[in-house]
Enzyme design. Structure first.
Site, PDB file in Angstrom:
ATOM      1  CG  HIS A  49      46.380  45.193  38.705  1.00  0.00           C
ATOM      2  ND1 HIS A  49      45.262  45.920  39.048  1.00  0.00           N
ATOM      3  CD2 HIS A  49      46.763  44.545  39.832  1.00  0.00           C
ATOM      4  CE1 HIS A  49      44.990  45.697  40.327  1.00  0.00           C
ATOM      5  NE2 HIS A  49      45.882  44.882  40.817  1.00  0.00           N
ATOM      6  CG  ASP A  62      44.072  47.197  36.126  1.00  0.00           C
ATOM      7  OD1 ASP A  62      44.105  45.973  35.889  1.00  0.00           O
ATOM      8  OD2 ASP A  62      43.933  47.656  37.278  1.00  0.00           O
ATOM      9  CB  SER A  82      45.257  45.629  43.932  1.00  0.00           C
ATOM     10  OG  SER A  82      44.958  44.381  43.394  1.00  0.00           O
TER      11      SER A  82
END
Lengths: 201, 384
Positions: free
Chosen positions: B357, B324, B157
């Site tokens: 995610h 995601d 991320s």
């Protein structure tokens, strides 16, 4: 270093040292790894199978997870010396378009595929009236990745139609040894065909 | 509480602090007179310091990436699935470092720490820090640890973006970069979510323009809302359906027709929101979301990411997850394409996962295999 499959060895012999190669359906990356180690070749493989991708990264081969049926839009025109596709042409949705794509991003293309014109396959269909299964084509008709089988003549006709020049052709029997009568009636005697080609003109 | 520590865990770990007294010029034009970073390390640095791996954390992450601080801890570090003996980032082979980002609230200098000029907490006066600044501060940590060149800089991320920034800012100080579930810049939708989160915090009456510490309050409501919103974006629709569906809160037979908690998903989000208040500082949350928004290495090159990455020397592994939607595979492919344009070494794999995610935190076999394969190659090359 492990021995390369014979068809891959023949392909490797066609590739000039220090060139840039894109390998479509690169499998476990053995061709690219060999080319990098022996000829200073750089490049990338495209592969869809996660397990094979893991093998590639383990041996340090650059691999991009891509579905070949989505084309090669990630790559700019003329970015490779060779675009290679071994034993995959017959399983893509539009082999004709992929050949064009290969010659858009690469200077030369190299393909290998199983020859559907081989006498044993013809015999199987002719005598038994059933879809042939043989060494290079070991799948049932309803569960096969090979959806676009062709013969040497078919491939060469497509090249002519699309203005693709064949630079070199080689053939192998199914145990991947060169047939004894190489060059004699290849469309009948070759189980595996290998071609190197470029855009005409 | 782990009754016994699993054998594939780094076990009990303790954070360490490093103090840097040289001023740090920040991208925003201001300067930090000096700063402190809190960090953890796992494994052993080898004699030629070639086996060091830097882990970069995500928005709400910390330096506590693996192991346990005490036997009473209810959970291990945030990347326990990936870091440990025999795991993809194998602590038997690598010396693993994870620091809390500058501006954080877990021990590194940030809004909740004391401003030496005033003797008061920095609060809203803490300068805006960027991903570039984080990388600069971590480069000092590398010097402090005697690491000239990282074997790999790795992150998920926001942490993946930081790994990308490392490759741009210090091309000769890392051999590999691994970016997981990242993007080369935020989309308008991403920034939109961040802005709603910020407004939730800044609009809380207990926020007091960021001076809540001095006022003895905490903008609990705002922080909770920000976290609840974030959580929705970390999960896929499928994962939420799988986890909660339309189930009513445990024990409830039917609707009560009120605004209290009716559905299990409401209960979960409120729980996550409340838990966050106890471990996160509101000003840090604002700062971290802004750092995300500003991140855009291509901007200085007319939006051309390939040009921004022209000087990159590191080899890249880029990983993304199918479900995601916060940083979908298409965003990772932007990084891949820019690297391909520059003929950089890059591998890319798209992991089949329905967790959204948050998949980057999970022990998904395909994910662990390809990650372990890549790190294993690095370890072999350096003889670790």
């Amino acid at each position: 270093m492990n021995a390369l499959r014979n068809d891959l060895q023949l392909v490797a012999d066609w590739i000039a040292p220090d060139s840039r190669v894109l390998d479509l359906g690169c499998g476990d990356g053995s061709l690219l790894a060999r080319l990098a180690a022996t000829r200073g070749v750089t490049g990338y493989g495209l592969e869809i199978d996660p397990e094979k991708i893991t093998h590639c990264v383990e041996r340090g081969v650059n691999v991009i997870q891509r579905d070949l049926d989505r084309g090669l839009s990630d790559f700019d025109a003329d970015s490779f010396d060779y675009v290679v596709m071994t034993q995959t042409l017959q399983s893509v949705r539009r082999p004709d378009r992929l050949l064009e794509e290969m010659l858009r991003v690469g200077r030369e293309g190299i393909v290998t595929f199983p020859n559907f014109g081989h006498w044993r396959l013809r015999g199987y269909l002719g005598f038994f009236g059933r879809m042939p299964m043989s060494g290079a084509l070991s799948y049932t008709w309803y569960d096969t990745p090979n959806i676009h089988l062709c013969t040497l003549h078919d491939f060469e006709a497509l090249c002519t139609e699309r203005h693709i020049d064949i630079i070199e052709r080689s053939t192998l029997s199914h145990d991947l040894r060169r047939p004894r009568l190489a060059g004699v009636m290849p469309n009948l005697l070759a189980e595996i065909a290998l071609y190197r080609f470029r855009r005409a003109g | 509480m782990p009754k016994t520590i699993p054998s594939d865990s780094v076990g009990l770990v303790a954070p360490r602090h490093a103090r840097f007294d040289e001023p740090l010029a920040l991208e925003c034009g201001r300067e930090l007179p000096g700063f402190e970073l809190v960090y953890e390390t796992y494994g052993t640095l080898n004699a030629d310091a070639s086996n060091a791996v830097l882990i970069c954390h995500a928005l709400s992450g910390t330096h506590h990436a693996a192991g346990y601080h005490t036997l009473e801890d209810s959970k291990p570090g945030w990347w326990e699935a990936i870091i440990g003996p025999g795991k993809p980032v194998d602590t038997n082979r690598f010396f693993v470092v994870c620091s809390n980002n500058l501006g954080g609230c877990h021990g590194s200098t940030g809004p909740a720490t004391v401003n030496p000029a005033t003797g008061e907490p920095w609060g809203p006066d803490f300068p805006m820090v960027t991903v570039h600044d984080w990388v600069a501060s971590q480069a000092r940590l590398a010097d402090h640890l005697g690491v000239h060149r990282w074997a790999a800089v790795v992150g998920g991320s926001l942490g993946g973006m930081q790994a990308l920034q490392w490759a741009i800012d210090y091309p000769d100080r890392l051999a590999n970069a691994v970016t997981v579930a990242a993007a080369p810049r935020l989309s308008a939708q991403n920034i939109g979510f961040n802005e709603v989160a910020r407004q939730a915090i800044r609009g809380d009456p207990d926020y007091h323009e960021g001076r809540y510490q001095a006022m003895g309050t905490v903008p609990r409501r705002g922080l909770m809302l920000a976290r609840m919103l974030g959580h929705i974006t970390y999960l896929s629709d499928e994962a939420m359906h799988e986890k909660f569906g339309r189930d009513l809160r445990e024990g409830k037979p039917d609707y009560d027709f009120h605004y209290g908690v009716e559905f299990e998903v409401e209960s979960y989000l409120r729980y996550q929101g409340r838990a966050f208040i106890n471990r996160f500082d509101a000003n840090t949350y604002l700062l971290m979301t802004k750092a995300l928004d500003y991140f855009d290495p291509a901007a200085a090159h007319g939006g051309d990411l390939a040009r921004a990455l022209a000087g990159v020397q590191a080899r890249f592994l880029v990983l993304a997850f199918t479900s995601d939607w916060r940083f979908p595979p298409a965003r990772s492919l932007e990084i891949v394409r820019a690297l391909l344009d520059g003929n950089k070494d890059v591998s890319y794999s798209e992991i089949e996962a329905d967790h959204g995610h948050d998949a980057f935190l999970m022990p998904i076999p395909q994910y662990r295999d390809v990650f372990a394969g890549y790190m294993g190659r690095i370890a072999r090359e350096i003889g670790a």
